[in-house]
Motif scaffolding. Structure first.
Motif, short mmCIF file in Angstrom:
data_model
loop_
_atom_site.label_atom_id
_atom_site.label_comp_id
_atom_site.label_asym_id
_atom_site.label_seq_id
_atom_site.Cartn_x
_atom_site.Cartn_y
_atom_site.Cartn_z
N ILE A 147 16.83 -1.59 -8.53
CA ILE A 147 16.88 -0.15 -8.26
C ILE A 147 15.64 0.25 -7.46
O ILE A 147 14.60 -0.42 -7.54
N VAL A 148 15.76 1.33 -6.68
CA VAL A 148 14.66 1.80 -5.85
C VAL A 148 14.35 3.26 -6.20
O VAL A 148 15.26 4.08 -6.34
N LEU A 149 13.05 3.57 -6.37
CA LEU A 149 12.60 4.96 -6.48
C LEU A 149 11.94 5.29 -5.14
O LEU A 149 10.91 4.70 -4.79
N MET A 150 12.50 6.23 -4.40
CA MET A 150 12.10 6.49 -3.02
C MET A 150 11.49 7.88 -2.88
O MET A 150 12.19 8.89 -2.99
N ASP A 151 10.18 7.94 -2.63
CA ASP A 151 9.55 9.22 -2.31
C ASP A 151 10.08 9.67 -0.95
O ASP A 151 10.27 8.86 -0.04
N VAL A 152 10.33 10.97 -0.80
CA VAL A 152 10.94 11.41 0.46
C VAL A 152 9.92 11.75 1.54
O VAL A 152 10.22 11.70 2.73
N MET A 153 8.69 12.12 1.13
CA MET A 153 7.67 12.52 2.11
C MET A 153 6.61 11.42 2.23
O MET A 153 5.75 11.29 1.38
N MET A 154 6.68 10.64 3.32
CA MET A 154 5.74 9.55 3.56
C MET A 154 5.48 9.42 5.05
O MET A 154 6.30 9.85 5.87
N GLU A 156 4.84 7.22 8.66
CA GLU A 156 5.52 6.12 9.34
C GLU A 156 7.04 6.29 9.29
O GLU A 156 7.68 6.62 10.26
N MET A 157 7.63 6.08 8.13
CA MET A 157 9.07 6.27 7.94
C MET A 157 9.27 6.96 6.60
O MET A 157 8.88 6.44 5.56
N ASP A 158 9.84 8.18 6.63
CA ASP A 158 9.99 8.91 5.37
C ASP A 158 11.16 8.36 4.56
O ASP A 158 11.89 7.47 4.99
N GLY A 159 11.33 8.93 3.35
CA GLY A 159 12.33 8.42 2.44
C GLY A 159 13.75 8.62 2.92
O GLY A 159 14.63 7.80 2.65
N TYR A 160 13.99 9.72 3.65
CA TYR A 160 15.34 9.96 4.15
C TYR A 160 15.74 8.87 5.15
O TYR A 160 16.83 8.28 5.06
#
Length: 220
Positions: A147-154, A156-160
């Motif tokens: 499973i992955v927990l993905m922060d959306v605001m990052m 280089e490449m954001d979570g979306y």
């Protein structure tokens, strides 16, 4: 600490108006005398103090406080009259989560520490990446990820974008991905789900809710 130093520190905090609202997590692994315990309990009635007897519980509460935007966001730990010796529901969750591998993609070290602490307490193996691109690389290199927990605001490449890229890879079309965002801004949930996320949580992450989501998606 020796010579009642901890109680002296609490007295000093109480005497400083600027510090009275600072949350205090009091950990003890020895049996206090009744007067000491009553002193701490009395303080907890008027000041933000939690008396903890488990290192696991301590780590979990630290994680919640570190990710809170405001001190008042973390509700005090309320114990039932009849303590069971372990948090409600944990046994069932441990049976599902122990030994599973989770990838946490987040560039904030506080959030990373908080999530890692919570998940490792429940027996999960935690891998991490600091942006979406590195998250994809880590995912490809570790096929055992459940499973992955993905922060959306990052950066280089954001979570979306990272989630969309992962979903474009056939082998990951069913991989559970839970989006994690700092605030429940209008449209964020829809945008996360539209990019391919399986589910959505907001910071500060509520531990029991997150664990239930992870358990549900891994079981599915």
């Amino acid at each position: 600490m020796p010579d009642r130093a901890a109680f002296g520190l609490l007295d000093a905090i109480d005497g400083d108006a600027a510090l009275r609202g600072v949350p205090v997590l009091a950990y003890n692994n020895w049996r206090m005398d009744p007067a000491q315990e009553q002193s701490l309990q009395s303080r907890a009635d008027s000041q933000p103090l939690e008396l903890l007897s488990s290192l696991d519980e301590l780590r979990e509460r630290i994680a919640l406080h570190l990710t809170a935007e405001q001190p008042g966001d973390v509700l005090p730990l309320v114990r039932s009259e009849k303590e069971s010796g372990e948090p409600a529901g944990r046994g069932e969750e441990d049976g599902t989560l122990a030994g599973r591998t989770v990838l946490v993609v987040d560039d904030d070290t506080r959030n990373l520490f908080a999530l890692t602490s919570i998940l490792e307490i429940h027996g999960m193996r935690v891998l991490h990446a600091e942006d979406g691109r590195k998250g994809i690389d880590t995912l490809v290199a570790h096929p055992e990820i459940d499973i992955v927990l993905m922060d959306v605001m990052m950066p280089e490449m954001d979570g979306y974008a990272a989630t969309s890229a992962i979903r474009a890879m056939p082998q990951y079309k069913d991989l559970p991905i839970i989006a994690v965002t700092a605030k429940a801004m209008p449209g964020d949930q829809e945008k996360s789900l539209a990019s391919g996320s399986s589910d959505y949580v907001t910071k500060p992450v509520e531990t029991d809710h997150l664990l239930r989501l992870i358990q549900r998606w891994i079981s599915a």
